[in-house]
Design a protein around this motif. Structure first.
Motif, PDB file in Angstrom:
ATOM      1  N   GLU A  29      -4.075   0.848  -7.089  1.00 55.92           N
ATOM      2  CA  GLU A  29      -4.161   0.567  -5.651  1.00 55.92           C
ATOM      3  C   GLU A  29      -2.803   0.558  -4.949  1.00 55.92           C
ATOM      4  OE1 GLU A  29      -6.996   0.066  -2.712  1.00 55.92           O
ATOM      5  OE2 GLU A  29      -7.551  -0.075  -4.792  1.00 55.92           O
ATOM      6  N   ASN A  31      -0.381   1.514  -2.064  1.00 53.17           N
ATOM      7  CA  ASN A  31      -0.527   1.851  -0.654  1.00 53.17           C
ATOM      8  C   ASN A  31       0.652   2.711  -0.216  1.00 53.17           C
ATOM      9  OD1 ASN A  31      -1.082   1.978   2.041  1.00 53.17           O
ATOM     10  ND2 ASN A  31      -0.884  -0.204   2.438  1.00 53.17           N
ATOM     11  N   LEU A  57      -8.003   6.991  -1.851  1.00 50.58           N
ATOM     12  CA  LEU A  57      -8.869   6.246  -0.949  1.00 50.58           C
ATOM     13  C   LEU A  57      -8.213   6.203   0.427  1.00 50.58           C
ATOM     14  CD1 LEU A  57      -8.530   4.544  -3.874  1.00 50.58           C
ATOM     15  CD2 LEU A  57     -10.539   3.467  -2.921  1.00 50.58           C
ATOM     16  N   LYS A  59      -8.088   4.247   3.717  1.00 56.63           N
ATOM     17  CA  LYS A  59      -8.475   2.956   4.286  1.00 56.63           C
ATOM     18  C   LYS A  59      -7.822   2.796   5.653  1.00 56.63           C
ATOM     19  CE  LYS A  59      -9.224   0.628  -0.082  1.00 56.63           C
ATOM     20  NZ  LYS A  59      -8.985  -0.596  -0.835  1.00 56.63           N
ATOM     21  N   HIS A  64      -4.471   4.996  -0.135  1.00 59.25           N
ATOM     22  CA  HIS A  64      -4.256   4.236  -1.364  1.00 59.25           C
ATOM     23  C   HIS A  64      -4.501   5.154  -2.558  1.00 59.25           C
ATOM     24  CE1 HIS A  64      -4.359   0.041   0.368  1.00 59.25           C
ATOM     25  NE2 HIS A  64      -4.699   0.788   1.403  1.00 59.25           N
ATOM     26  N   ASN A  91     -12.413   5.727   5.013  1.00 62.03           N
ATOM     27  CA  ASN A  91     -13.281   5.232   3.940  1.00 62.03           C
ATOM     28  C   ASN A  91     -13.667   6.314   2.924  1.00 62.03           C
ATOM     29  OD1 ASN A  91     -13.280   2.569   4.969  1.00 62.03           O
ATOM     30  ND2 ASN A  91     -14.835   3.166   6.465  1.00 62.03           N
TER      31      ASN A  91
END
Length: 134
Positions: A29, A31, A57, A59, A64, A91
């Motif tokens: 995860e 960022n 991902l 977000k 991420h 998303n």
């Protein structure tokens, strides 16, 4: 005696072929950091984790990344299961699998050939094609 040595060497080569270890980038995860630097390189479990996995991902606070070693079965199931959520929009979740060392790192940029080289190559090709006709 020679036959024994050859048989032993053959057995060693066969046995060595069974060992498969790959290196991948691994992070959880991250960022905005795609964790594709040497400190994130890990050796995957021999003969178990035979692929690298990359999750991207999107977000509200940015992109991420999750990267890891994976077994081919688990990785391929995960990537196909999330395929419908890989939209590139908010998303979005995209999971990819690959099986070469450090393949879950940054995308490599393709070299762009210079126009001078391309023109020279084309000119040489044309000359070689039409030279026999003269």
């Amino acid at each position: 005696m020679r036959l024994l040595v050859l048989a032993t060497l053959f057995g060693v080569f066969l046995d060595a072929g069974d060992v498969l270890q790959i290196q991948c980038y691994q992070c959880e995860e991250m960022n905005q950091n795609d964790c594709s630097t040497p400190e994130y390189i890990v050796n995957c479990t021999v003969n178990v984790q035979d692929m690298c996995q990359k999750e991207v991902l999107i977000k509200p606070d940015g992109i991420h990344y999750r990267k890891s070693c994976a077994s081919s079965g688990a990785c391929l199931i995960a990537s196909s299961g999330y395929q419908q959520f890989c939209t590139g929009k908010l998303n979005s979740v995209c999971i990819t699998c690959c099986n070469t060392p450090l393949c879950n790192g940054p995308k490599r940029k393709r070299p762009v050939p210079s126009t001078g080289t391309t023109n020279r190559s084309l000119l040489c090709l044309l000359m070689l094609t039409f030279l026999p006709l003269m």
